[in-house]
Design an enzyme around this catalytic site. Sequence first.
Site, PDB file in Angstrom:
ATOM      1  CE1 TYR A  27      14.270 -11.509   3.378  1.00 13.44           C
ATOM      2  CE2 TYR A  27      12.470 -10.112   2.647  1.00 13.44           C
ATOM      3  CZ  TYR A  27      12.994 -11.012   3.550  1.00 13.44           C
ATOM      4  OH  TYR A  27      12.254 -11.413   4.632  1.00 13.44           O
TER       5      TYR A  27
ATOM      6  NE  ARG B  20       6.348  -3.854   0.284  1.00 16.96           N
ATOM      7  CZ  ARG B  20       5.627  -4.551   1.151  1.00 16.96           C
ATOM      8  NH1 ARG B  20       5.540  -5.873   1.031  1.00 16.96           N
ATOM      9  NH2 ARG B  20       4.989  -3.962   2.129  1.00 16.96           N
TER      10      ARG B  20
ATOM     11  CG  LEU C  47       1.962   0.136  11.930  1.00 15.68           C
ATOM     12  CD1 LEU C  47       2.705   0.889  13.019  1.00 15.68           C
ATOM     13  CD2 LEU C  47       1.109  -0.971  12.558  1.00 15.68           C
TER      14      LEU C  47
END
Length: 371
Positions: free
Chosen positions: A183, A231, A302
């Site tokens: 982004y 992030r 994960l």
Amino acid sequence: MSLLFEPLDLGGLHLPNRIIVAPMCQYSAEEGSATDWHMMHLGQLAMSGAGLLITEATAVTPEGRISPRDLGLYSDANEAALARVIAAIRAYSPLPLATQLAHAGRKASSRAPWEGGAQIPLDAPEGWETLAPSALPHGEGEVPPRALDEVGLERLRQGFAEAARRAARLGFEGIEIHMAHGYLLHQFLSPLSNRREDAYGGALEKRLRFPLEVFEAVRSAFPAERPVWVRVSASDWVEGGWDLEQTITLCQALKAKGCAAIHVSSGGVSPKQQIPLGPGYQVPFAERIKAETGLPTIAVGLITEAEQAEAILAEGKADAVALARGLLYDPRWPWHAAAKLGAQVAAPKQYWRSQPRELKDLFLSATTGQR
């Protein structure tokens, strides 16, 4: 004592445990405003027993939305709609709340995943012109974005700051700034998407400039006692792209400006990425950033099993773990993790009677009685 259920402080924000609900786009807003879907979705996650809930990527301008149905925090209507959801959560859950402020850049104006996720044509009713550091499309055959000029950059700095002020009024206890997943702010960082020849492109320190300016704008607009963190995508997974060494430089610069933590993800800036998926495949990035910067790190990707999450913390690879899809699949994952690890977890009193007979001390402060 399970480390996963030990408290953690992110700046001035106290988390009761180290399980974090990662931001998950729902593509269910109306003109950027939260709907009843958000009431149900966030409401159930607020009862999960996690230590922190981060709401989905929230656009700071209308054209910063990934899709026409993305959540935003750029208008009074957006703020009022989200206030309704937060009030309902606060009435029944003590879970700390944070928002993730974002701008999709050239990946904006997209269909929802269940509609294929493709770029919406400019002449379509819901399409719009996208913005980016450089006029380079994300994928082959897509309409190129418009390169941001100084006026556009200033508008975005102000957009992030105004969204931070709205977040403060809403009572969010923290802000995560989205610099990952291809982004806008990640587009400035990566040499694959940033080909500018001015003060915001070229050498690494120039590519860092605008993301750091956005961090400063948000940090200045948000109450000092509430943390702001970031992030990141630690790697583009493309030769010649953004990588871990550059990420560490960014994190060191963020630390100097008051960043409280780093939420470590990867990828998203290029369709050419080659990601070696596997359990905890991004954890080594979080481990290295933690070791080299001293910042608390949040590992994600994960992480599915309680024992796996516990080992990540026990081995000092991260300070907290975040789950996204795993919590969509099992909104009670923290309960089940506490049961496996012999820990205790907060649960709504309305659910205390669900405590299994063999786990008499699973729910904190639980008491029941009936005549």
